[in-house]
Motif scaffolding. Sequence first.
Motif, short mmCIF file in Angstrom:
data_model
loop_
_atom_site.label_atom_id
_atom_site.label_comp_id
_atom_site.label_asym_id
_atom_site.label_seq_id
_atom_site.Cartn_x
_atom_site.Cartn_y
_atom_site.Cartn_z
N LEU A 33 -19.30 -21.85 25.58
CA LEU A 33 -18.48 -22.16 26.75
C LEU A 33 -19.02 -23.37 27.50
CD1 LEU A 33 -16.13 -21.35 28.62
CD2 LEU A 33 -17.78 -19.97 29.89
N CYS A 34 -20.32 -23.41 27.72
CA CYS A 34 -20.91 -24.55 28.43
C CYS A 34 -20.70 -25.85 27.65
CB CYS A 34 -22.40 -24.32 28.67
SG CYS A 34 -22.75 -23.04 29.88
N THR A 35 -20.86 -25.79 26.33
CA THR A 35 -20.66 -26.98 25.52
C THR A 35 -19.21 -27.42 25.55
OG1 THR A 35 -22.43 -26.21 24.09
CG2 THR A 35 -21.08 -27.99 23.26
N LEU A 36 -18.29 -26.45 25.51
CA LEU A 36 -16.87 -26.78 25.59
C LEU A 36 -16.54 -27.43 26.93
CD1 LEU A 36 -14.01 -26.48 24.33
CD2 LEU A 36 -13.87 -24.30 25.52
N LEU A 37 -17.06 -26.88 28.02
CA LEU A 37 -16.81 -27.47 29.34
C LEU A 37 -17.44 -28.85 29.45
CD1 LEU A 37 -17.27 -24.33 31.62
CD2 LEU A 37 -15.14 -25.44 30.92
N PHE A 38 -18.63 -29.02 28.91
CA PHE A 38 -19.29 -30.32 28.92
C PHE A 38 -18.47 -31.33 28.13
CE2 PHE A 38 -22.10 -33.36 26.79
CZ PHE A 38 -22.65 -33.99 27.90
N GLY A 39 -17.99 -30.93 26.95
CA GLY A 39 -17.19 -31.83 26.13
C GLY A 39 -15.87 -32.17 26.78
N MET B 106 -25.81 -38.82 16.57
CA MET B 106 -25.20 -37.51 16.58
C MET B 106 -24.99 -37.09 18.04
SD MET B 106 -26.24 -33.90 14.81
CE MET B 106 -27.95 -33.94 15.16
N SER B 107 -23.86 -36.47 18.31
CA SER B 107 -23.56 -36.07 19.68
C SER B 107 -24.22 -34.74 20.02
CB SER B 107 -22.04 -35.98 19.87
OG SER B 107 -21.53 -34.90 19.13
N ILE B 108 -24.45 -34.55 21.29
CA ILE B 108 -25.09 -33.31 21.77
C ILE B 108 -24.21 -32.09 21.51
CG2 ILE B 108 -25.92 -32.12 23.83
CD1 ILE B 108 -26.88 -34.85 24.84
N PRO B 109 -22.90 -32.12 21.80
CA PRO B 109 -22.08 -30.93 21.49
C PRO B 109 -22.09 -30.57 20.01
CG PRO B 109 -20.88 -32.36 22.98
CD PRO B 109 -22.11 -33.11 22.53
N LEU B 110 -22.10 -31.57 19.13
CA LEU B 110 -22.14 -31.29 17.70
C LEU B 110 -23.42 -30.56 17.32
CD1 LEU B 110 -20.75 -31.68 14.95
CD2 LEU B 110 -22.01 -33.82 14.74
N ALA B 111 -24.54 -30.99 17.88
CA ALA B 111 -25.82 -30.32 17.60
C ALA B 111 -25.82 -28.90 18.14
CB ALA B 111 -26.97 -31.13 18.21
N ILE B 112 -25.25 -28.69 19.31
CA ILE B 112 -25.21 -27.35 19.89
C ILE B 112 -24.30 -26.44 19.07
CG2 ILE B 112 -24.51 -26.01 21.91
CD1 ILE B 112 -25.46 -28.37 23.62
#
Length: 170
Positions: free
Chosen positions: A104-110, A1-7
Amino acid sequence: MSIPLAIYGLVAVCAAAMVITRTIAVHALVYMVATLLALACVFDTLGAPFAAALEVIVYAGAIMVLFVFVVMMVNLGRPDQEREKSWLTVGTWIVPALLALILLCTLLFGASHVTADPMPMAAGGPIGPQAVGLRLYGPYLLTVELSSFLLLAGLVSAFHIGRRIGERQE
């Protein structure tokens, strides 16, 4: 599972919990929008951009506008000036700002870790708008129409309740 999906999932669960625990209807609606946007991010991360767009357009857009319209029309609660003063406190904005910052942070990370090979699709491949339309208006036509009548009945009921409350206040 990816980190952005978990967030995204965590933000959706936290915002859904805030929807249930809020006593002011407008605050619950704002958290509901945050929940729906986080679910759209989950769909997009899982490789279903059309489902994500439908989530934003239909649920976060149209249905939430209907809910906000009904809440504004019924106008249950305190006078406007008193309500607006409570919005200016710092405590009111902490949790929504934190959830927005996480998204926002997750979107920028992705966006910074985009690869040429997206996540693998489901076994059947991508589902287009035509397949969704055929599925939605094929065997589920009666369900879609009944849900639209249910929303219309709720809107008419809210209008009559709001009108009676307005007559009592006069």
